[in-house]
Design a protein around this motif. Sequence first.
Motif, PDB file in Angstrom:
ATOM      1  N   TYR A  32       0.822  -1.212   0.000  1.00 36.33           N
ATOM      2  CA  TYR A  32       0.000   0.000   0.000  1.00 36.33           C
ATOM      3  C   TYR A  32       0.858   1.265   0.000  1.00 36.33           C
ATOM      4  O   TYR A  32       0.440   2.308  -0.506  1.00 36.33           O
ATOM      5  CB  TYR A  32      -0.874   0.048   1.251  1.00 36.33           C
ATOM      6  CG  TYR A  32      -2.048  -0.897   1.284  1.00 36.33           C
ATOM      7  CD1 TYR A  32      -2.835  -1.134   0.161  1.00 36.33           C
ATOM      8  CD2 TYR A  32      -2.390  -1.547   2.471  1.00 36.33           C
ATOM      9  CE1 TYR A  32      -3.923  -1.994   0.215  1.00 36.33           C
ATOM     10  CE2 TYR A  32      -3.483  -2.406   2.538  1.00 36.33           C
ATOM     11  CZ  TYR A  32      -4.243  -2.626   1.404  1.00 36.33           C
ATOM     12  OH  TYR A  32      -5.319  -3.477   1.474  1.00 36.33           O
ATOM     13  N   LEU A  85      -3.868  -3.767   9.082  1.00 33.54           N
ATOM     14  CA  LEU A  85      -4.179  -2.342   9.137  1.00 33.54           C
ATOM     15  C   LEU A  85      -3.683  -1.881  10.494  1.00 33.54           C
ATOM     16  O   LEU A  85      -4.150  -2.341  11.531  1.00 33.54           O
ATOM     17  CB  LEU A  85      -5.678  -2.106   8.973  1.00 33.54           C
ATOM     18  CG  LEU A  85      -6.259  -2.514   7.616  1.00 33.54           C
ATOM     19  CD1 LEU A  85      -7.753  -2.191   7.552  1.00 33.54           C
ATOM     20  CD2 LEU A  85      -5.524  -1.835   6.469  1.00 33.54           C
ATOM     21  N   CYS A  86      -2.758  -0.935  10.501  1.00 33.39           N
ATOM     22  CA  CYS A  86      -1.772  -0.887  11.575  1.00 33.39           C
ATOM     23  C   CYS A  86      -2.023   0.064  12.735  1.00 33.39           C
ATOM     24  O   CYS A  86      -1.202   0.107  13.640  1.00 33.39           O
ATOM     25  CB  CYS A  86      -0.414  -0.558  10.966  1.00 33.39           C
ATOM     26  SG  CYS A  86      -0.426   1.006  10.076  1.00 33.39           S
ATOM     27  N   LEU A 106      -6.692   4.177  11.332  1.00 33.89           N
ATOM     28  CA  LEU A 106      -6.836   3.423  10.085  1.00 33.89           C
ATOM     29  C   LEU A 106      -7.829   2.286  10.268  1.00 33.89           C
ATOM     30  O   LEU A 106      -8.672   2.036   9.399  1.00 33.89           O
ATOM     31  CB  LEU A 106      -5.476   2.888   9.638  1.00 33.89           C
ATOM     32  CG  LEU A 106      -5.441   2.063   8.347  1.00 33.89           C
ATOM     33  CD1 LEU A 106      -6.079   2.830   7.197  1.00 33.89           C
ATOM     34  CD2 LEU A 106      -4.017   1.675   8.000  1.00 33.89           C
ATOM     35  N   SER A 107      -7.770   1.620  11.404  1.00 31.83           N
ATOM     36  CA  SER A 107      -8.696   0.527  11.655  1.00 31.83           C
ATOM     37  C   SER A 107     -10.131   1.010  11.789  1.00 31.83           C
ATOM     38  O   SER A 107     -11.077   0.325  11.403  1.00 31.83           O
ATOM     39  CB  SER A 107      -8.282  -0.217  12.925  1.00 31.83           C
ATOM     40  OG  SER A 107      -7.001  -0.785  12.759  1.00 31.83           O
ATOM     41  N   THR A 162     -11.409  -4.004   8.880  1.00 29.74           N
ATOM     42  CA  THR A 162     -10.298  -4.249   9.794  1.00 29.74           C
ATOM     43  C   THR A 162     -10.355  -5.676  10.315  1.00 29.74           C
ATOM     44  O   THR A 162      -9.340  -6.380  10.364  1.00 29.74           O
ATOM     45  CB  THR A 162     -10.336  -3.260  10.968  1.00 29.74           C
ATOM     46  OG1 THR A 162     -10.095  -1.953  10.473  1.00 29.74           O
ATOM     47  CG2 THR A 162      -9.285  -3.603  12.013  1.00 29.74           C
ATOM     48  N   ASN A 196      -7.281  -7.971   9.603  1.00 34.56           N
ATOM     49  CA  ASN A 196      -6.469  -8.209  10.797  1.00 34.56           C
ATOM     50  C   ASN A 196      -6.818  -9.506  11.515  1.00 34.56           C
ATOM     51  O   ASN A 196      -5.953 -10.111  12.147  1.00 34.56           O
ATOM     52  CB  ASN A 196      -6.617  -7.050  11.786  1.00 34.56           C
ATOM     53  CG  ASN A 196      -5.958  -5.777  11.301  1.00 34.56           C
ATOM     54  OD1 ASN A 196      -5.599  -5.659  10.140  1.00 34.56           O
ATOM     55  ND2 ASN A 196      -5.801  -4.826  12.198  1.00 34.56           N
ATOM     56  N   TYR A 226      -8.943  -2.164  16.416  1.00 32.91           N
ATOM     57  CA  TYR A 226      -7.585  -2.677  16.184  1.00 32.91           C
ATOM     58  C   TYR A 226      -7.167  -3.581  17.341  1.00 32.91           C
ATOM     59  O   TYR A 226      -6.702  -4.713  17.139  1.00 32.91           O
ATOM     60  CB  TYR A 226      -6.609  -1.512  16.041  1.00 32.91           C
ATOM     61  CG  TYR A 226      -5.157  -1.917  16.020  1.00 32.91           C
ATOM     62  CD1 TYR A 226      -4.574  -2.437  14.870  1.00 32.91           C
ATOM     63  CD2 TYR A 226      -4.354  -1.777  17.150  1.00 32.91           C
ATOM     64  CE1 TYR A 226      -3.238  -2.808  14.852  1.00 32.91           C
ATOM     65  CE2 TYR A 226      -3.020  -2.150  17.141  1.00 32.91           C
ATOM     66  CZ  TYR A 226      -2.472  -2.657  15.990  1.00 32.91           C
ATOM     67  OH  TYR A 226      -1.150  -3.035  15.972  1.00 32.91           O
ATOM     68  N   ARG A 266      -0.623   6.791   7.725  1.00 28.41           N
ATOM     69  CA  ARG A 266      -1.258   5.634   7.114  1.00 28.41           C
ATOM     70  C   ARG A 266      -2.717   5.872   6.721  1.00 28.41           C
ATOM     71  O   ARG A 266      -3.140   5.532   5.621  1.00 28.41           O
ATOM     72  CB  ARG A 266      -1.159   4.418   8.049  1.00 28.41           C
ATOM     73  CG  ARG A 266       0.273   3.934   8.307  1.00 28.41           C
ATOM     74  CD  ARG A 266       0.988   3.650   7.002  1.00 28.41           C
ATOM     75  NE  ARG A 266       2.252   2.953   7.191  1.00 28.41           N
ATOM     76  CZ  ARG A 266       3.417   3.379   6.747  1.00 28.41           C
ATOM     77  NH1 ARG A 266       3.483   4.546   6.111  1.00 28.41           N
ATOM     78  NH2 ARG A 266       4.519   2.681   6.890  1.00 28.41           N
ATOM     79  N   VAL A 267      -3.524   6.420   7.607  1.00 28.86           N
ATOM     80  CA  VAL A 267      -4.937   6.581   7.279  1.00 28.86           C
ATOM     81  C   VAL A 267      -5.117   7.601   6.160  1.00 28.86           C
ATOM     82  O   VAL A 267      -5.977   7.435   5.280  1.00 28.86           O
ATOM     83  CB  VAL A 267      -5.766   6.952   8.531  1.00 28.86           C
ATOM     84  CG1 VAL A 267      -5.436   8.340   9.054  1.00 28.86           C
ATOM     85  CG2 VAL A 267      -7.261   6.833   8.229  1.00 28.86           C
ATOM     86  N   ILE A 271      -4.281   5.871   2.810  1.00 31.51           N
ATOM     87  CA  ILE A 271      -5.362   4.999   2.341  1.00 31.51           C
ATOM     88  C   ILE A 271      -6.538   5.836   1.842  1.00 31.51           C
ATOM     89  O   ILE A 271      -7.136   5.528   0.788  1.00 31.51           O
ATOM     90  CB  ILE A 271      -5.816   4.042   3.459  1.00 31.51           C
ATOM     91  CG1 ILE A 271      -4.681   3.075   3.832  1.00 31.51           C
ATOM     92  CG2 ILE A 271      -7.056   3.269   3.039  1.00 31.51           C
ATOM     93  CD1 ILE A 271      -4.254   2.139   2.732  1.00 31.51           C
ATOM     94  N   LEU A 317     -10.247  -2.265  -0.184  1.00 31.23           N
ATOM     95  CA  LEU A 317      -8.794  -2.053  -0.090  1.00 31.23           C
ATOM     96  C   LEU A 317      -8.013  -3.068  -0.918  1.00 31.23           C
ATOM     97  O   LEU A 317      -6.977  -3.588  -0.496  1.00 31.23           O
ATOM     98  CB  LEU A 317      -8.319  -2.068   1.361  1.00 31.23           C
ATOM     99  CG  LEU A 317      -8.903  -0.996   2.278  1.00 31.23           C
ATOM    100  CD1 LEU A 317      -8.188  -0.987   3.612  1.00 31.23           C
ATOM    101  CD2 LEU A 317      -8.896   0.392   1.653  1.00 31.23           C
TER     102      LEU A 317
END
Length: 358
Positions: A34, A78-79, A83-84, A91, A95, A143, A324-325, A328, A341
């Motif tokens: 990504y 998804l870290c 983001l989650s 997610t 995940n 998450y 990250r978010v 995306i 995604l």
Amino acid sequence: MRVLVTGHRGYIGAVITPMIASAGHQVTGLDIDYYRNCDFGTETVRGFGAQQEINKDVREITRDDLKGIDAIVHLAALCNDPLSDLNPDLTLDINYRATLKLARRALDAGVRRFLFSSSCSMYGSAGDELVTESAPFRPLTIYARSKVFCEQEISALASDRFSPVFLRNATAYGVSPRLRLDLVLNNLTASAMATGRVYLKSDGTPWRPLVHIEDIGRAFLAALEAPIETVHNQAFNIGANSENYQMRELAEFVRDAVPGARIEYAPDAGPDLRCYRVDFSKARTALPGFAPRWTAREGAVELAEAFRRHPLNASDLEGAVFNRVKRIRRMLANDELTSELRWNLAPEAAYVAQPVAP
């Protein structure tokens, strides 16, 4: 060993993978990538340390991808919480469900070791008391809940043929070829260097354990090489007891590392519900060969020096390259990714297994 590292092109994977390869293991990396073209500085290495790469969504891993693999280091996810929260069910799909499917296929394919990158965030609102691996889970985010679900169900698969280990990492920090600025110490240091402000969004009182990504790598390598009977189906908090900090302490470390920077609190700063202190004694005593080397104070200095070599500006702090978010969201807006995604690419372009060029 032949080791598959999922998420080897991510923030942590880009540091851990070369460490595993340097220890003499044959590493295959698997990543949907990504964050392609989101590299920091000149630290990027060819193949991110892997001898072979598979450009593939972790949800699409097959039994054939695991042929001949001795151990899996599973980092892909998804870290982080924002983001989650973008799509909670998605997610869980990536995940949790994909992770459980990977573990089951690993068992079926004869993969003996399965190292799962878990998180101390599962302890959630534990308060001021030090929590051990036996503490109750109080996850506050999807998450964190995904990590709880994975641990519970993968643990149930353990047998004399399949040995999972759960590494519950503290909040990561440190320089990586795939830098993230949505992590607290990285963010505070980048902000101080770019704007002169160490900007806190909470009131500075919440506790949080921190760990350098190189120390996370040392923990994974120790678990990978340990006699199976010493780590089988066990969880380890990864960090050091001395590395539990209140947010205001981290701000002070950054201020000291960036001369002239000043600490500021957001106008609506209040206590963060996420507040936990973690006991890391078990990993230090029971994970053979593991000894963390970094402190957060040293990490702030390392980050400041890296940002002097490769300067960031205010737009980098808010942009999509190192967040990250936002990355995306931008790819979704540009129709680069589907709502699930997945890349908007032809299958032959999206899924290619290939050796890393010399």
